[in-house]
Motif scaffolding. Structure first.
Motif, PDB file in Angstrom:
ATOM      1  N   PRO A  30       0.835  -1.198   0.000  1.00 39.10           N
ATOM      2  CA  PRO A  30       0.000   0.000   0.000  1.00 39.10           C
ATOM      3  C   PRO A  30       0.872   1.251   0.000  1.00 39.10           C
ATOM      4  CG  PRO A  30       0.005  -1.008   2.163  1.00 39.10           C
ATOM      5  CD  PRO A  30       0.747  -1.937   1.245  1.00 39.10           C
ATOM      6  N   GLU A  31       0.329   2.316  -0.585  1.00 39.81           N
ATOM      7  CA  GLU A  31       1.085   3.568  -0.584  1.00 39.81           C
ATOM      8  C   GLU A  31       1.012   4.166   0.808  1.00 39.81           C
ATOM      9  OE1 GLU A  31       0.369   6.382  -3.685  1.00 39.81           O
ATOM     10  OE2 GLU A  31      -0.114   4.798  -5.084  1.00 39.81           O
ATOM     11  N   HIS A  32       2.133   4.172   1.479  1.00 38.36           N
ATOM     12  CA  HIS A  32       2.201   4.740   2.819  1.00 38.36           C
ATOM     13  C   HIS A  32       3.614   5.292   2.977  1.00 38.36           C
ATOM     14  CE1 HIS A  32       2.414   4.957   7.189  1.00 38.36           C
ATOM     15  NE2 HIS A  32       1.092   5.047   7.139  1.00 38.36           N
ATOM     16  N   PRO A  33       3.735   6.572   3.332  1.00 44.31           N
ATOM     17  CA  PRO A  33       5.071   7.179   3.407  1.00 44.31           C
ATOM     18  C   PRO A  33       6.034   6.442   4.335  1.00 44.31           C
ATOM     19  CG  PRO A  33       3.366   8.851   3.632  1.00 44.31           C
ATOM     20  CD  PRO A  33       2.680   7.524   3.633  1.00 44.31           C
ATOM     21  N   GLN A  34       5.548   6.020   5.497  1.00 38.98           N
ATOM     22  CA  GLN A  34       6.440   5.351   6.447  1.00 38.98           C
ATOM     23  C   GLN A  34       6.915   4.014   5.891  1.00 38.98           C
ATOM     24  OE1 GLN A  34       7.617   6.589   9.527  1.00 38.98           O
ATOM     25  NE2 GLN A  34       9.035   4.931   9.118  1.00 38.98           N
ATOM     26  N   LEU A  35       6.028   3.285   5.237  1.00 37.65           N
ATOM     27  CA  LEU A  35       6.400   2.003   4.651  1.00 37.65           C
ATOM     28  C   LEU A  35       7.437   2.193   3.548  1.00 37.65           C
ATOM     29  CD1 LEU A  35       5.930  -1.037   4.634  1.00 37.65           C
ATOM     30  CD2 LEU A  35       4.048  -0.656   3.053  1.00 37.65           C
ATOM     31  N   ALA A  36       7.230   3.202   2.711  1.00 36.85           N
ATOM     32  CA  ALA A  36       8.193   3.477   1.642  1.00 36.85           C
ATOM     33  C   ALA A  36       9.550   3.869   2.228  1.00 36.85           C
ATOM     34  CB  ALA A  36       7.662   4.573   0.734  1.00 36.85           C
ATOM     35  N   ASP A  37       9.524   4.677   3.285  1.00 34.15           N
ATOM     36  CA  ASP A  37      10.771   5.090   3.937  1.00 34.15           C
ATOM     37  C   ASP A  37      11.470   3.889   4.565  1.00 34.15           C
ATOM     38  OD1 ASP A  37      12.638   7.134   4.836  1.00 34.15           O
ATOM     39  OD2 ASP A  37      11.836   6.729   6.849  1.00 34.15           O
ATOM     40  N   ASP A  38      10.714   3.020   5.231  1.00 31.51           N
ATOM     41  CA  ASP A  38      11.300   1.825   5.853  1.00 31.51           C
ATOM     42  C   ASP A  38      11.932   0.913   4.800  1.00 31.51           C
ATOM     43  OD1 ASP A  38      10.437   2.757   8.301  1.00 31.51           O
ATOM     44  OD2 ASP A  38       8.705   1.397   8.412  1.00 31.51           O
TER      45      ASP A  38
END
Length: 110
Positions: free
Chosen positions: A63-71
């Motif tokens: 899913p598009e989620h900033p924290q997930l992309a950063d992690d």
């Protein structure tokens, strides 16, 4: 307003639920003109298909989620690995922790 423009406006107002009498009053034209425009209007153009989101990791839909992309970016950089390898490693590590926790908390069998 040109005829072509009026047809577009009439079609739009009809799509929004207005009836021919309401459209005629709104545009200052006769109901017959509105009915004729609706009858002669070309079918609406199909909605453009959204472009697929670029995959974060091949074969892995996240899913598009900033924290997930950063992690994921952090793991990818830390292990100098492709995103799918970093994600696979993180999932594997967490699954091992859960299995160990389940083994510790499982009721003893006699």
């Amino acid at each position: 307003m040109s005829r072509a423009t009026r047809r577009i406006v009439v079609a739009h107002l009809a799509e929004r639920g207005m009836n021919p009498a309401e459209i005629a009053a709104e545009l200052g034209v006769s109901r017959d003109t509105v009915r004729r425009d609706l009858a002669e209007a070309p079918p609406p153009a199909p909605a453009p298909e959204p472009e697929p989101a670029p995959p974060v990791a091949a074969g892995l839909l996240l899913p598009e989620h900033p924290q997930l992309a950063d992690d994921l970016a952090t793991l990818t950089a830390a292990f100098d690995a492709r995103p799918e390898y970093a994600a696979r490693f993180a999932i594997h590590q967490e699954a091992q922790r859960v299995r160990a926790w389940q083994a510790r908390t499982a009721p003893a069998t006699a």
